[in-house]
Write an enzyme that holds these catalytic residues in place. Structure first.
Site, PDB file in Angstrom:
ATOM      1  N   GLU A  30       1.034  -1.236  -0.177  1.00 45.49           N
ATOM      2  CA  GLU A  30      -0.037  -0.082  -0.002  1.00 45.49           C
ATOM      3  C   GLU A  30       0.794   1.255   0.081  1.00 45.49           C
ATOM      4  OE1 GLU A  30      -1.546   3.001   1.533  1.00 45.49           O
ATOM      5  OE2 GLU A  30      -2.231   2.026   3.388  1.00 45.49           O
ATOM      6  N   CYS A  64      -1.972   8.555   3.609  1.00 41.60           N
ATOM      7  CA  CYS A  64      -1.565   8.083   2.124  1.00 41.60           C
ATOM      8  C   CYS A  64      -2.725   8.369   1.069  1.00 41.60           C
ATOM      9  CB  CYS A  64      -1.507   6.434   2.187  1.00 41.60           C
ATOM     10  SG  CYS A  64      -2.755   5.649   2.775  1.00 41.60           S
TER      11      CYS A  64
END
Length: 288
Positions: A30, A64
Site C-alpha cells: 500500500e 496516504c
C-alpha cells in the site's frame, strides 16, 4: 515469512518486493501517490471545499489517501478558493498566529519533513505558483500552516511527487479531457476524488482513469468502509484488504478433493487405445 504486508513509499515498496521475490513470498503493498481531486462545473462548491480541506489537512496532510491536488473547472475556481479559505479560518483560526498555536492543527512528523516541504513550496513559487493562502512555516517546530497554491502548472515541481503535507495546489481546466489526460499520463493514484452532479461526467471519469479506490462527492471515507476493498494499483500498490477482503488477502484458499472407492479414473489409464482416446476427448469436452 508467509506474507509480507507493507505500507510506505513506492521506492521502499520496490525494495520490499525484491527481497520477498528471493523466497517467492507474496506481498501486499500500500504505497500512496498523488491522489487527485477533480471538481467539475456542476459541483456543489461549498460542500466540495468543506470536504476537500478536511481531507487535505487531516493529520497535516500526512495520510496516504490525502487529496494531493485539485483540478477544477476554471469557472468555479474563485468560488472554491473563497470557500476553502473560509473553512480553514473557521477550523484553525482567522490569523496566521492563531493557526500556529491551534491544538486542532497537528505538526509534521519530523524537522526533515518540514524542511522538505518548505523547500518544495519555495520551488513551486519560483516556478510561477502563487501562495493564495498560508505559507507560514517553522522547521524547528515541525510546522507548516494549511497552504493553498494557485497558478500551478502541470510541470511545476510540486506536481512531481506526493506532497504528504498541508499544501494544496490548484490547477484549472476547461473540459474533462485535461484532467483525464493528466491522470492517465501519471502513475495510477491510490485514490481519486470526483465532485460532480452530472452522472455522465462521473461515469466518464471513472471509466477513463485508474486508481486504487475512488469517492464521488467525498474524500477519505472509502477507507473507513470495511465492506470495500482498500488497496492500490500500479505504482500505488498491490493487493487489497479491510474486512473480508483482508481475510482473503492474508489466507490461502487451499483446495482439497477426496475421492471415493469408485474408480472411474481407471478407464483413462494407458495404453491409449482408440477407445480410451475417444473417452478422453469426450471428458475434455464435458469439463471445459
Amino acid at each position: 515469512f508467509d506474507h509480507i504486508f507493507f505500507t510506505g513509499s513506492p521506492r521502499v515498496g520496490k525494495i520490499v518486493m525484491a527481497a520477498a521475490a528471493k523466497n517467492l513470498t507474496p506481498v501486499t503493498l500500500e504505497l500512496g501517490g498523488k491522489s487527485p481531486v477533480i471538481i467539475d462545473e456542476t459541483a456543489d462548491i461549498r460542500l466540495a471545499a468543506e470536504r476537500v480541506t478536511w481531507g487535505k489537512y487531516l493529520n497535516a496532510g500526512q495520510t496516504c489517501i490525502a487529496p494531493d491536488y485539485v483540478m477544477i473547472h476554471e469557472s468555479r475556481v474563485d468560488e472554491f478558493l473563497s470557500s476553502a479559505i473560509t473553512a480553514i479560518r473557521r477550523r484553525f483560526g482567522s490569523t496566521s498566529e492563531e493557526r500556529r498555536f491551534n491544538d486542532s492543527l497537528c505538526r509534521l512528523v519530523s524537522e526533515g519533513s518540514a524542511a522538505r516541504l518548505e523547500s518544495l513550496l519555495r520551488a513551486a513559487v519560483e516556478q510561477g505558483a502563487t501562495i493564495a493562502f498560508g505559507g507560514d512555516s517553522k522547521v524547528s517546530d515541525k510546522y507548516l500552516e494549511p497552504t493553498i497554491l494557485t497558478g500551478v502548472s502541470e510541470d511545476n515541481p510540486i506536481m512531481e511527487e506526493e506532497i504528504f503535507g498541508p499544501v494544496l495546489p490548484i490547477l484549472t481546466f476547461e473540459t474533462l479531457d485535461k484532467p483525464i489526460r493528466f491522470v492517465q499520463s501519471n502513475p495510477s493514484p491510490l485514490a481519486l476524488y470526483l465532485f460532480s452532479h452530472r452522472q455522465k461526467n462521473i461515469e466518464r471519469m471513472l471509466a477513463e482513469t485508474t486508481s486504487g479506490g475512488s469517492c464521488v462527492n467525498s474524500v477519505i471515507l472509502h477507507n473507513a468502509n470495511s465492506d470495500l476493498p482498500f488497496g492500490g494499483v500500479g505504482q500505488s500498490g498491490l493487493g487489497n484488504y479491510h474486512g473480508f477482503h483482508g481475510f482473503r488477502t492474508l489466507s490461502h484458499e487451499r483446495s482439497v478433493l477426496t475421492q471415493g472407492s469408485l474408480d472411474i479414473l481407471r478407464y483413462f489409464y494407458p495404453p491409449y487405445t482408440t477407445r480410451v482416446k475417444a473417452m478422453v476427448r469426450t471428458a475434455i469436452r464435458a469439463f471445459t
